[in-house]
Scaffold this motif. Structure first.
Motif, short mmCIF file in Angstrom:
data_model
loop_
_atom_site.label_atom_id
_atom_site.label_comp_id
_atom_site.label_asym_id
_atom_site.label_seq_id
_atom_site.Cartn_x
_atom_site.Cartn_y
_atom_site.Cartn_z
N ARG A 115 46.21 32.45 -11.15
CA ARG A 115 47.47 32.32 -10.89
C ARG A 115 48.19 31.91 -11.70
O ARG A 115 48.74 30.98 -11.80
CB ARG A 115 47.57 32.29 -9.04
CG ARG A 115 47.43 33.53 -8.32
CD ARG A 115 47.20 32.21 -6.42
NE ARG A 115 46.93 33.24 -6.14
CZ ARG A 115 45.43 33.17 -5.08
NH1 ARG A 115 45.17 32.10 -6.03
NH2 ARG A 115 44.98 33.51 -4.89
N GLU A 119 54.18 32.22 -9.82
CA GLU A 119 53.17 33.26 -8.94
C GLU A 119 52.94 32.35 -7.81
O GLU A 119 53.09 32.93 -6.60
CB GLU A 119 52.32 33.63 -9.24
CG GLU A 119 51.70 35.30 -10.15
CD GLU A 119 50.79 35.54 -10.61
OE1 GLU A 119 50.46 36.17 -9.43
OE2 GLU A 119 50.21 35.63 -11.15
N ASP A 193 53.63 41.96 -5.13
CA ASP A 193 52.84 41.70 -6.01
C ASP A 193 53.20 41.15 -7.90
O ASP A 193 53.16 40.36 -8.60
CB ASP A 193 51.26 42.17 -5.74
CG ASP A 193 50.31 41.67 -5.21
OD1 ASP A 193 50.50 40.38 -4.38
OD2 ASP A 193 49.48 42.77 -4.25
N HIS A 197 54.07 38.70 -10.41
CA HIS A 197 54.01 38.26 -11.60
C HIS A 197 54.71 37.91 -12.74
O HIS A 197 55.14 37.42 -13.17
CB HIS A 197 52.63 39.56 -12.02
CG HIS A 197 52.45 39.60 -13.43
ND1 HIS A 197 51.40 38.59 -13.61
CD2 HIS A 197 52.87 40.44 -14.26
CE1 HIS A 197 51.28 38.86 -14.54
NE2 HIS A 197 51.65 40.08 -15.39
#
Length: 565
Positions: A115, A119, A193, A197
């Protein structure tokens, strides 16, 4: 919330459970508010039948007074209930943020694996906020249920058919709303998500902006972010379309339901089964029910997004630790003798290495990957695949990682400065400026950096130290590591952006400040290696040569290539 395996349901349950008292209070106040809302059209119907139809001014004034009291109660119950609900939502989000920060900062690591920092920040902010909002959505759902139930009872009293329509139709509407929220839940999770990102890529690019400008890679970086942002935008639009369809269909169904109630009530009034006042009450209740039923649509959307965010939070909280958790503490007093036996990790191939207590040892490498693997072992960012690492004869795997780091500090080459003043960064481990802080700054030549700044050591260095040059940041980072005063200090390439004269002074400063304590310089810098008591060359994951810097320069070709080339 501690570490362990978590599911999205666990996160939601724990979040709601922690706010049980506030939810109960808000639900009670909200239910009282809804009862008051239901009483308004009922009272208006009573006013029409008993006062207006009879032209009784006294009764009219009396019932208007009752209505005024009801409205005052409505105002206060809503204010108090909404405040309690909002506080529960904010407190729940706060508790989730604390749990996520504790997990990310857990000495065993693992939460950051796979990650980007951005994030993790997105999970700790946006996702925590959405899960916290589930508390408010739950309370709003309870209020809506109370309103629908009270409205149905009132309609049953007015007319049995009207009450049955509401009682039977509401569960069907709720079930249809739940089915319609499923696509939104899936697309919301995908959208979150992609957004996380994109945030991570943006943070990564901003952090490396100076480097990108230096190598002329701005266009490539912009294109990378453009593609990532486009993916995030597409996912957001898909989620928005799903939400608009879900909300629109639920509102259409709700509108049809209310129309049915109004039509049945009108037919009953025309047939003489209910009075004019009861018809007005029935229509008013039907219009009132539109609010709670629309609330159900909003609650379904909030729950769908909350479940998606809870699943993402659960992934972080459930991340496997990078290293096992020991329970012992380093035996005191710590001498600082470090020993590696048969260590295999990444490029290290059965490494046997002794780092004597109280000595200044240099470690040069022919492959930078070996240096990274060694640092990960010594800092317990990872445990060896085989072999062992010991501190004063005790395996590191037996030690509590938090307690281990009170004795051992690995100062990475790419460590970060914090937003704040130069002094605050150096004193991060002590909290106060004292002679030891000044001595550490002088050893790292960070005192020169302070003198060059407008407000000396009190100058703000900006986020990540961006107001400083590369060499200045390195000197401040080294001063911070020296000030920590650990019995074992491992420093990786602390002077790569420093001029040769300053580097030589720093080398002498390290030797002076760290005298009598175990210090390891992982570097290929001749100036630093020259002041060490002993140098070890790691070649292909094993010790290729060892001795003093001068001896190895004379006798070992691989060492000369690594250090002098």
């Amino acid at each position: 919330m501690g570490t362990g395996k978590w599911s999205g349901r666990d996160v939601l349950t724990r979040s709601i459970g922690q706010q049980g008292r506030r939810i109960t209070l808000a639900a009670a106040l909200g239910a009282a508010h809804q009862l008051g809302e239901v009483s308004v059209p009922v009272l208006i119907g009573v006013v029409i039948d008993r006062a207006v139809a009879r032209s009784d001014g006294g009764l009219l004034a009396l019932w208007l007074g009752v209505l005024a009291i009801v409205y005052v109660a409505l105002s206060w119950s809503f204010r108090l209930g909404a405040r309690s609900g909002e506080r529960a939502a904010e407190e729940a989000a706060h508790e989730l943020r604390l749990a996520l920060v504790r997990r990310v900062l857990d000495a065993r690591g693992g939460a950051e694996t796979g990650r980007l920092p951005g994030e993790l920040a997105n999970v700790a902010t946006e996702d925590a906020k959405r899960v916290g909002a589930v508390n408010m959505a739950l309370m709003s759902g309870i209020w809506a249920c109370a309103g629908v139930a009270a409205g149905a009872v009132a309609l049953l009293v007015i007319s049995l058919p009207l009450g049955l329509i509401v009682l039977l139709g509401t569960p069907a509407l709720l079930y249809l709303g739940h089915l319609l929220s499923k696509p939104l839940e899936r697309r919301s999770e995908a959208q979150q998500d992609r957004a996380a990102h994109a945030s991570g890529v943006a943070a990564d690019l901003v952090a490396g902006l100076r480097v990108l400008k230096g190598i002329g890679a701005q266009r490539a970086a912009i294109e990378r972010y453009r593609l990532t942002s486009h993916d995030s935008l597409a996912a957001t639009l898909r989620a928005a379309r799903a939400e608009s369809w879900q909300t629109g269909l639920v509102i259409a169904l709700t509108g049809g339901f209310i129309t049915l109630v109004a039509l049945v009530g009108g037919r009953l009034a025309l047939g003489g089964d209910i009075t004019l006042g009861q018809l007005v009450s029935a229509v008013g209740l039907a219009l009132y029910l539109l609010g709670p039923l629309e609330t159900f649509a909003w609650v379904n959307a909030e729950l769908a997004q909350g479940r998606a965010s809870a699943a993402r939070i659960a992934e972080v909280l459930s991340a496997d630790p990078a290293v096992a958790s020991g329970e012992d503490e380093p035996a005191g007093p710590v001498r600082g003798a470090v020993r590696l036996r048969g260590v295999r990790l990444d490029g290290l191939d059965g490494l046997d290495l002794d780092l004597p207590a109280g000595r200044l040892t240099g470690v040069a490498v022919t492959d930078p990957a070996d240096a990274q693997a060694l640092l990960r072992c010594l800092g317990r960012d990872a445990d060896p695949e085989s072999g062992r690492v010991e501190l004063d004869g005790v395996p590191l795997t037996a030690l509590d990682p938090d307690l281990l780091r009170t004795a051992v500090l690995v100062a990475a080459h790419d460590a970060a400065l914090f937003e704040g003043t130069l002094a605050e960064n150096v004193e991060a481990t002590s909290g106060s400026e004292d002679p030891e802080t000044l001595r550490s700054m002088a050893a790292a030549c960070a005192d020169e950096v302070a003198r060059s700044l407008p407000y000396g050591a009190g100058t703000d260095v900006g986020e990540g130290g961006r107001s400083l040059s590369g060499g200045q940041r390195q000197r401040v980072l080294l001063a911070r590591a020296l000030r920590a005063g650990r019995e074992v200090l491992v420093v990786h390439d602390p002077t790569t952006a420093v001029d040769a004269v300053t580097e030589a002074r720093i080398a002498e400063g390290i030797r002076e400040v760290r005298g009598g304590r175990t210090t390891v310089l992982v570097t290929n810098s001749p100036a630093l290696l020259a002041v060490t008591d002993r140098v070890v060359l790691l070649d292909r994951g094993r010790i290729g040569a060892e001795g003093t810097h001068a001896e190895l320069v004379r006798t070992d070709a691989a060492y000369r290539t690594a250090v002098l080339a």
